[in-house]
Write a protein that holds these residues in place. Structure first.
Motif, PDB file in Angstrom:
ATOM      1  N   GLY A 117      -3.425  -2.419  -1.084  1.00 33.22           N
ATOM      2  CA  GLY A 117      -3.408  -2.834   0.309  1.00 33.22           C
ATOM      3  C   GLY A 117      -3.239  -4.328   0.458  1.00 33.22           C
ATOM      4  O   GLY A 117      -3.763  -5.104  -0.346  1.00 33.22           O
TER       5      GLY A 117
ATOM      6  N   PRO B 237     -12.623   0.869   3.599  1.00 34.32           N
ATOM      7  CA  PRO B 237     -11.173   1.007   3.489  1.00 34.32           C
ATOM      8  C   PRO B 237     -10.740   2.430   3.801  1.00 34.32           C
ATOM      9  O   PRO B 237     -11.575   3.320   3.999  1.00 34.32           O
ATOM     10  CB  PRO B 237     -10.920   0.672   2.020  1.00 34.32           C
TER      11      PRO B 237
ATOM     12  N   ASP C 269       0.821  -1.207   0.000  1.00 33.12           N
ATOM     13  CA  ASP C 269       0.000   0.000   0.000  1.00 33.12           C
ATOM     14  C   ASP C 269       0.858   1.261   0.000  1.00 33.12           C
ATOM     15  O   ASP C 269       0.595   2.209  -0.752  1.00 33.12           O
ATOM     16  CB  ASP C 269      -0.965   0.005   1.180  1.00 33.12           C
TER      17      ASP C 269
ATOM     18  N   ARG D  82      -6.153  -3.163   5.563  1.00 32.36           N
ATOM     19  CA  ARG D  82      -5.126  -2.202   5.169  1.00 32.36           C
ATOM     20  C   ARG D  82      -5.402  -1.596   3.792  1.00 32.36           C
ATOM     21  O   ARG D  82      -4.567  -0.896   3.244  1.00 32.36           O
ATOM     22  CB  ARG D  82      -3.755  -2.880   5.140  1.00 32.36           C
ATOM     23  N   ALA D  83      -6.562  -1.873   3.234  1.00 29.18           N
ATOM     24  CA  ALA D  83      -6.877  -1.410   1.883  1.00 29.18           C
ATOM     25  C   ALA D  83      -7.020   0.109   1.829  1.00 29.18           C
ATOM     26  O   ALA D  83      -7.423   0.745   2.806  1.00 29.18           O
ATOM     27  CB  ALA D  83      -8.150  -2.071   1.381  1.00 29.18           C
ATOM     28  N   VAL D  84      -6.680   0.644   0.673  1.00 29.66           N
ATOM     29  CA  VAL D  84      -6.852   2.071   0.403  1.00 29.66           C
ATOM     30  C   VAL D  84      -7.530   2.212  -0.954  1.00 29.66           C
ATOM     31  O   VAL D  84      -7.106   1.584  -1.925  1.00 29.66           O
ATOM     32  CB  VAL D  84      -5.506   2.825   0.361  1.00 29.66           C
TER      33      VAL D  84
END
Length: 300
Positions: free
Chosen positions: A114, A98, A62, A119-121
């Motif tokens: 991510g 996210p 990420d 932890r995704a963006v």
């Protein structure tokens, strides 16, 4: 595949599983080839380096993508409308929200990255915020959220480590092979490692692009069914592609490092066919038109 209200895609799941299996086998073959070149006494060192590179690629995915796209995470106070759209879509999709980011690039684009859903963006560029209306932007965000829900961002990130490792381990094999002996006896082993590395890189390159093209079509489909507005995504893709073609190449190259993650390729007029990371625009529009026709048919 994560549980959400995005439509299930068994084809995507099967392709991701097969790609990971094949790349895993290639990765093992690469490590064995390098060990053969540098000597079995170096096997623990090679194994640690290979595992370390794969872990680093997964752990830092990420932050690397955000830096490549000149992006930063934004709070609800900084971008209330953008957060509001993602809040509504996440509630509709029944998925965790996210993080949200904005990339300071004029080229209109969006991407998701991510190592895990936590932890995704989901990130958009300033260019896309200026180009699309609210309905079109929502359609693009639904596309990106489907990447997160289907975990294909994680799969693409981990899978790409095979190609990266191939290049680095090839150099290690050359160095180790030369260090083993000053005569020509080490040359065959080095050549084996180099050939194995090149094969791994070439095959992983093609496999990743094949998977990338399918996952874009899958995300278009999932996003369109979630919002029930395939026409909005079609208009967005046409606008984004048209603006990208008119953007100076120096601006487009700024985002080329993360091009495969974007909703459209960062570089216009890029590679096509087997080498392309995205399906042709016409193919995507035709799929959305079929979905629109299906949704427009009377029921009962």
């Amino acid at each position: 595949m994560a549980t959400s209200r995005f439509i299930k895609d068994s084809g995507l799941t099967a392709r991701m599983t097969l790609t990971m299996f094949l790349l895993g086998a290639l990765f093992v073959g690469l490590v064995v080839g390098v060990i053969y070149a540098v000597g079995w006494g170096y096997a623990p060192v090679v194994a640690v380096i290979a595992i370390g590179m794969a872990f680093w690629q997964w752990w830092s995915s990420d932050s690397v993508a955000m830096r490549a796209m000149r992006a930063r995470e934004v709070s609800t106070e900084e971008a209330p409308e953008l957060h509001g759209m993602i809040d509504r879509l996440c509630a509709l999709a029944d998925m965790p929200k996210p993080r949200v980011g904005i990339s300071d690039l004029a080229v209109p684009n969006a991407f998701a990255t991510g190592r895990s859903p936590d932890r995704a963006v989901v990130c958009v560029t300033t260019g896309i915020l200026q180009t699309l209306d609210a309905e079109e932007l929502e359609a693009v965000l639904a596309h990106e959220l489907s990447h997160v829900a289907h975990r294909d961002v994680l799969v693409m990130t981990v899978a790409s480590s095979a190609g990266i490792a191939a290049g680095l381990l090839m150099r290690f094999a050359q160095f180790g092979g030369m260090g083993r002996s000053r005569n020509s006896s080490s040359l065959p082993a080095v050549l084996v490692a180099v050939v194995v590395s090149l094969v791994v890189y070439a095959v992983s390159y093609l496999l990743l692009r094949l998977l990338s093209r399918y996952r874009e079509l899958s995300a278009d489909r999932a996003g369109a069914y979630l919002t029930l507005k395939p026409g909005a995504l079609a208009r967005a893709l046409q606008k984004i592609s048209g603006e990208a073609a008119a953007t100076p190449q120096r601006d487009l190259r700024a985002g080329s490092a993360a091009s495969a993650l974007c909703i459209v390729p960062a570089l216009s007029g890029g590679l096509s066919g087997l080498m392309a990371t995205h399906p042709p625009l016409q193919q995507r529009l035709e799929q959305l038109a079929r979905i629109q026709a299906e949704l427009s048919r009377p029921t009962g």
